[in-house]
Design a protein around this motif. Structure first.
Motif, PDB file in Angstrom:
ATOM      1  N   HIS A 179       0.784  -1.341   0.079  1.00 25.98           N
ATOM      2  CA  HIS A 179      -0.029   0.097  -0.011  1.00 25.98           C
ATOM      3  C   HIS A 179       0.771   1.296   0.052  1.00 25.98           C
ATOM      4  O   HIS A 179       0.778   2.208  -0.802  1.00 25.98           O
ATOM      5  CB  HIS A 179      -0.962  -0.074   1.216  1.00 25.98           C
ATOM      6  N   PHE A 180       1.922   1.119   0.829  1.00 30.36           N
ATOM      7  CA  PHE A 180       2.815   2.333   0.924  1.00 30.36           C
ATOM      8  C   PHE A 180       3.412   2.789  -0.485  1.00 30.36           C
ATOM      9  O   PHE A 180       3.721   3.812  -0.969  1.00 30.36           O
ATOM     10  CB  PHE A 180       3.841   2.096   2.179  1.00 30.36           C
ATOM     11  N   GLN A 181       4.066   1.527  -0.944  1.00 34.65           N
ATOM     12  CA  GLN A 181       4.612   1.576  -2.150  1.00 34.65           C
ATOM     13  C   GLN A 181       3.776   2.088  -3.387  1.00 34.65           C
ATOM     14  O   GLN A 181       4.394   2.994  -4.353  1.00 34.65           O
ATOM     15  CB  GLN A 181       5.435   0.425  -2.707  1.00 34.65           C
ATOM     16  N   GLN A 182       2.748   1.756  -3.450  1.00 38.30           N
ATOM     17  CA  GLN A 182       1.695   2.128  -4.575  1.00 38.30           C
ATOM     18  C   GLN A 182       0.944   3.611  -4.414  1.00 38.30           C
ATOM     19  O   GLN A 182       1.029   4.014  -5.330  1.00 38.30           O
ATOM     20  CB  GLN A 182       0.549   1.165  -4.686  1.00 38.30           C
ATOM     21  N   PHE A 183       1.010   4.056  -3.096  1.00 40.23           N
ATOM     22  CA  PHE A 183       0.085   5.067  -2.768  1.00 40.23           C
ATOM     23  C   PHE A 183       0.575   6.335  -2.276  1.00 40.23           C
ATOM     24  O   PHE A 183       0.077   7.389  -1.985  1.00 40.23           O
ATOM     25  CB  PHE A 183      -1.215   4.775  -2.213  1.00 40.23           C
ATOM     26  N   TRP A 184       1.959   6.106  -1.790  1.00 42.67           N
ATOM     27  CA  TRP A 184       2.550   6.866  -0.929  1.00 42.67           C
ATOM     28  C   TRP A 184       4.059   7.464  -1.392  1.00 42.67           C
ATOM     29  O   TRP A 184       4.318   8.513  -1.689  1.00 42.67           O
ATOM     30  CB  TRP A 184       2.779   6.656   0.433  1.00 42.67           C
ATOM     31  N   ARG A 225      -5.069  12.941  -1.943  1.00 41.83           N
ATOM     32  CA  ARG A 225      -6.635  12.548  -2.287  1.00 41.83           C
ATOM     33  C   ARG A 225      -7.598  12.900  -1.258  1.00 41.83           C
ATOM     34  O   ARG A 225      -8.852  12.781  -1.264  1.00 41.83           O
ATOM     35  CB  ARG A 225      -6.424  10.990  -2.772  1.00 41.83           C
ATOM     36  N   CYS A 226      -7.158  12.950  -0.045  1.00 43.95           N
ATOM     37  CA  CYS A 226      -7.833  13.325   1.265  1.00 43.95           C
ATOM     38  C   CYS A 226      -8.187  14.934   1.153  1.00 43.95           C
ATOM     39  O   CYS A 226      -8.841  15.414   2.357  1.00 43.95           O
ATOM     40  CB  CYS A 226      -7.091  12.824   2.487  1.00 43.95           C
ATOM     41  N   VAL A 356      -7.804   7.202  -0.131  1.00 46.21           N
ATOM     42  CA  VAL A 356      -6.371   6.978  -0.561  1.00 46.21           C
ATOM     43  C   VAL A 356      -6.187   6.361  -1.733  1.00 46.21           C
ATOM     44  O   VAL A 356      -5.622   6.399  -2.987  1.00 46.21           O
ATOM     45  CB  VAL A 356      -5.599   6.649   0.667  1.00 46.21           C
ATOM     46  N   THR A 357      -6.834   5.074  -1.674  1.00 49.92           N
ATOM     47  CA  THR A 357      -6.910   4.065  -2.886  1.00 49.92           C
ATOM     48  C   THR A 357      -7.760   4.423  -3.886  1.00 49.92           C
ATOM     49  O   THR A 357      -7.731   3.611  -4.897  1.00 49.92           O
ATOM     50  CB  THR A 357      -7.024   2.465  -2.194  1.00 49.92           C
TER      51      THR A 357
END
Length: 386
Positions: A179-184, A225-226, A356-357
């Motif tokens: 999740h961290f690698q994909q979205f952050w 995104r938030c 986020v996703t």
């Protein structure tokens, strides 16, 4: 609310020849065979089965790099603690483990294979008396854990020398490395993976709730995104946080003993061979208030038929605990304020996480409305306590 963790068991992180060489070097004995049967899987692991001529089978659980180091330490610590303290709980023997990637390129836990088949696969072959015996054994296990309270909430951790103590929270609402690698990682380079973790252990459930809400506030403030959601949800979360400073609220939240709980007692994690022979998958086990001790998925499985039957089986479990240990049964009732707060904290996590996703947009709207309604109910309870 799905995760890429569901697909790790379908990948091939290691060739079987690599596993064979690793085991021979680690144990000094050549395995007769190494396989990865497709019917044996776990959401966060790839399972390799090694057979030996004289010493039985071993399971090598190669870990998905989800929560580096801490998840493996938690799993090993919880298994080891249960073997040391809960004779009523048949738990696998840890032969070797590593919370680093130095040896295999992945963290791993090597376990001795336990007898029996998982109940999720054979429950239709069990008689009513068989299932009653399973429930009685699970009740004995849970009662034994309840009689050994802890002074902190969290997971467990184990040192390289085998010392076990309360450690960071490891739970399925943790943010994972993929999740961290994909979205952050690329778009938010100032955010570190550790900032998305809860940490711990915590002194009480109030401190844990505060950590959960503060993490949601951090994600709301940090992720692009938030931005729109922040205007709505940020003040509501802060209002919720403020309520946790009241003494009467804390008294109702922190009144229950803290005990070890497996937290994933679905039928696939229970082995049967004329009796309960194994309790598997301790990776998300940890210390929790006793009124959060037996989770909703207890005795559930991978079909609606099993889940329908699980309602009755859970009721039987509650009755068995009440008959055997009424003093423990009396502590299982959850105060309405905590019930509402757990709902609110779960909703904030999923609303923020899915923002986020950029997933489940329709659900997010419904969750936000449910959050608003539940918050009103919660505030009414708080007002009564004051």
């Amino acid at each position: 609310m799905s995760s890429q963790a569901e697909t790790f068991h379908q990948t091939h992180p290691l060739e079987e020849s690599v596993v064979r060489k690793f085991l021979e070097k680690k144990l000094g004995v050549k395995p007769l065979s190494v396989t990865s049967p497709p019917e044996i899987w776990a959401a966060y692991h790839k399972i390799y089965v090694a057979t030996f001529e004289h010493s039985g089978d071993l399971f090598l659980r190669v870990s998905k790099p989800a929560i580096p180091e801490w998840k493996t330490r938690n799993e090993v610590a919880c298994i080891t603690w249960a073997r040391q303290h809960i004779p009523a709980c048949p738990t696998p023997e840890v032969v070797a483990w590593s919370a680093t990637t130095d040896e295999l390129g992945y963290e791993y836990v090597l376990l001795r294979r336990m007898p029996g088949r998982d109940l999720g696969a054979i429950y239709l072959d069990l008689t009513e008396d068989d299932m009653t015996n399973v429930i009685r054994q699970v009740a004995d296990m849970c009662i034994a854990m309840a009689k050994l309270p802890f002074d902190k909430i969290g997971g467990l951790t184990i040192s390289d020398t085998g010392v076990i103590e309360p450690g960071p929270v490891i739970e399925e609402t943790s943010y994972e490395m993929d999740h961290f690698q994909q979205f952050w990682k690329d778009d938010h380079p100032d955010v570190r993976f550790e900032q998305l973790q809860l940490g711990g252990p915590f002194e009480n459930i109030t401190a844990y709730f505060i950590a959960r809400l503060q993490r949601d506030l951090f994600v709301l403030a940090a992720h692009k995104r938030c931005a729109r959601l922040r205007e709505t949800l940020d003040p509501l979360i802060r209002e919720l946080l403020n309520s946790l400073s009241h003494t009467e609220v804390q008294k109702h939240l922190d009144s229950k003993p803290l005990v070890m709980a497996h937290q994933d007692l679905h039928l696939g994690n229970l082995l049967w061979e004329h009796h309960l022979t194994g309790v598997l998958d301790w990776e998300f086990s940890g210390i929790t208030p006793i009124d959060q001790w037996i989770r909703r998925n207890t005795f559930q499985g991978f079909s609606q038929d099993i889940n329908d039957r699980a309602v009755k089986w859970k009721q039987q479990l509650a009755e068995e605990i009440k008959a055997k240990a009424p003093e423990i049964s009396d502590m299982l009732h959850m105060a309405p304020i905590k019930d509402k707060l757990l709902t609110l904290i779960s909703l904030t996590y999923w609303i923020v996480h899915c923002t986020v996703t950029d997933t489940q947009a329709d659900d997010r709207k419904a969750w936000l409305q449910r959050f608003t309604n539940t918050l009103a109910d919660y505030k009414a309870i708080v007002q009564e306590l004051k």
